[in-house]
Design an enzyme around this catalytic site. Sequence first.
Site, PDB file in Angstrom:
ATOM      1  N   ARG A 181       4.731  -0.292   0.677  1.00 19.84           N
ATOM      2  CA  ARG A 181       3.842   0.869   0.670  1.00 19.84           C
ATOM      3  C   ARG A 181       2.715   0.671   1.679  1.00 19.84           C
ATOM      4  NH1 ARG A 181       1.990   1.769  -5.373  1.00 19.84           N
ATOM      5  NH2 ARG A 181       0.806   3.456  -4.400  1.00 19.84           N
ATOM      6  N   CYS A 242      -6.140   0.137  -4.316  1.00 17.95           N
ATOM      7  CA  CYS A 242      -4.727   0.169  -4.712  1.00 17.95           C
ATOM      8  C   CYS A 242      -4.276   1.622  -4.681  1.00 17.95           C
ATOM      9  CB  CYS A 242      -4.526  -0.472  -6.085  1.00 17.95           C
ATOM     10  SG  CYS A 242      -5.479   0.313  -7.413  1.00 17.95           S
TER      11      CYS A 242
END
Length: 286
Positions: A181, A242
């Site tokens: 990611r 995050c």
Amino acid sequence: MPYARPDALVSTEWLATHMNAPDVRIVDGSFFLPAQKRDPKAEYAQKHIPGAVFFDIDEIADTSSPLPHMLPSPEKFSARVRKLGLGDGNRIVVYDTSPMTGACRVWWMFRAMGHKDVAVLDGGLPKWEAEGRPVTDDPTAPRDRHFTARLDNTLVRSIDDVRGLLDSKREQIVDARAANRFRAEVPEPRAGLRSGHMPGALNLPYTELLDPGTGTMLPAAALQARIKAAGIDPAKKVTASCGSGVTACVIGLALYLTGAPEAAIYDGSWTEWGGRQDTPIVTGAA
């Protein structure tokens, strides 16, 4: 080698011995992403550690924000945790069923609100159950307690703060998302977000800080090695990010345990940064 600050983590053995102590309060901070299709509150009702109360990070939040589970005002936080029987002078122990992600978020929230006597149960409910320790479906009836919330601004970062840090480099930006990611090799699980990472950010996937077999935090030496391998200077403050401000708190706990400066959390994280068109994004490795 021992942790530099072991107060933030308790073992299942410790909790089993101290769970009935008058100053100890147990909190279930379990959290799941919508795609996981699990209801942590319903699971808590089915089974929890005796005496535990459920801390809903989606409700004890700034629900007026379009972003998920943003830190609430001190006034709202205080009002909600008082109703859970969590007050000044309590030793709060947080666990979850992940393990460690939701519990680390709740740990950070209490610290951000000025309550420092809070710890995470190492390995969470899975380890507790695997050892044959008791669970119950009996509801916990807490008594209101006084809780004093004082926001510690050194532990929270806004999008404007992060923009400034990217320019000044006063703090290290560390991203807890999976490497694929971070590098924009896969789409984000939340719809409508761009892929990639902030310029200059380092990547330390939170899963690399946990033992894959037990779900416990790695020992101190292994944590230090993972932090160093990610390119993080342990003497310099970190702002952790995050997907939505939850797993970043695992980095926060790891840094705390190893004696590094206490990390701040970018509360909006990638849901905010990747959801806007006016924020710089790069792809590939750090």
